[in-house]
Design an enzyme around this catalytic site. Structure first.
Site, PDB file in Angstrom:
ATOM      1  N   CYS A   1      40.006  32.290  38.256  1.00 24.29           N
ATOM      2  CA  CYS A   1      39.921  31.723  39.679  1.00 24.29           C
ATOM      3  C   CYS A   1      40.602  30.587  39.639  1.00 24.29           C
ATOM      4  CB  CYS A   1      38.402  31.369  39.970  1.00 24.29           C
ATOM      5  SG  CYS A   1      38.222  30.522  41.514  1.00 24.29           S
TER       6      CYS A   1
ATOM      7  N   GLU B   1      43.018  35.228  45.335  1.00 23.66           N
ATOM      8  CA  GLU B   1      43.791  35.832  44.158  1.00 23.66           C
ATOM      9  C   GLU B   1      45.083  36.797  44.674  1.00 23.66           C
ATOM     10  OE1 GLU B   1      44.394  35.568  41.099  1.00 23.66           O
ATOM     11  OE2 GLU B   1      42.158  35.344  40.628  1.00 23.66           O
TER      12      GLU B   1
END
Length: 238
Positions: free
Chosen positions: A2, A105
């Protein structure tokens, strides 16, 4: 992993969501592109109540020679954190929540030549908590830096085509357990460090501008279409 996320809500919304009575954060504005190295909002529990404060994203262990090591510790793999010197103590005693309403992402395109940024959110668009660890580092001049890392786990079926890791998103009923300082055995926490249910999340494409950490505007979270327009096809742009 992340590496970017969003927390595009007001301070009042956070206080209500986490039952915070008072805060020491002087000011908070919605963030559409939170990046490593920045100060981020986090929730800890002092044994009596939840507290909201700021931590630097990128955990700096107490024994580090330089704060720069934090950039290598943005995430902690849930499967191995208990065995890593930098994360052993925080996993036992210094756990926190990192509030978010989405994370980014980058997904490889079909040809494998480019990457499309995706924003992942809860289907109901509610605030969620990423499991975090925090630590305090003291510089040679005596100043202290409070920093954090975000736990990651294996991807669920939604995330698997996008990336091979995802942040640990806690169910709201499990947040109190994660913050409970009386629990110091990692094995009691492993049940929490699982992929969040795919059917409760949604992923959509966003503009490439989100790749620039200086771009922190509402249009970062606006969905874009990946389908060619009739005009693009006529002009041979697709």
């Amino acid at each position: 992993m992340c590496g970017r996320y969003t927390i595009a809500v007001t301070l009042e919304e956070l206080m209500i969501r986490y039952m915070i009575g008072a805060v020491t954060v002087p000011y908070h504005q919605p963030k559409y592109n939170v990046a490593p190295g920045q100060m981020v909002l986090a929730i800890v529990n002092d044994g009596k109540q939840n507290r909201l404060g700021e931590l630097k994203w990128g955990l700096i262990p107490p024994w580090a020679d330089s704060p720069k090591v934090g950039y290598m510790m943005l995430n902690a793999r849930s499967e191995t954190a208990a065995a890593k010197p930098a994360f052993q103590t925080p996993l036992r005693r210094k756990r926190c929540l990192i509030p978010a309403d989405g994370f980014y992402e980058w997904k490889k395109d079909a040809a494998g030549k480019g990457k499309q940024p995706m924003r992942i959110v809860r289907r109901d668009r509610s605030i969620f908590s990423m499991a975090g660890l925090y630590e305090t580092w003291t510089a040679p001049d005596g100043t202290t830096v409070n920093s954090c890392t975000i736990m990651t786990t294996a991807p669920n079926t939604l995330m698997a085509p996008i990336h091979d890791r995802m942040p640990v998103i806690l169910h709201q009923d499990d947040e109190r357990l994660w913050l409970d300082r009386s629990i110091q055995e990692p094995q009691e926490l492993y049940q929490l460090l699982q992929p969040f249910p795919a059917d409760e999340l949604e992923a959509y494409p966003v503009a490439a501008a989100v790749g620039n950490v200086r771009h922190d505007e509402p249009n970062c979270i606006e969905p874009i279409s990946l389908e060619p327009s009739p005009q693009d096809e006529q002009l041979g742009l697709w």
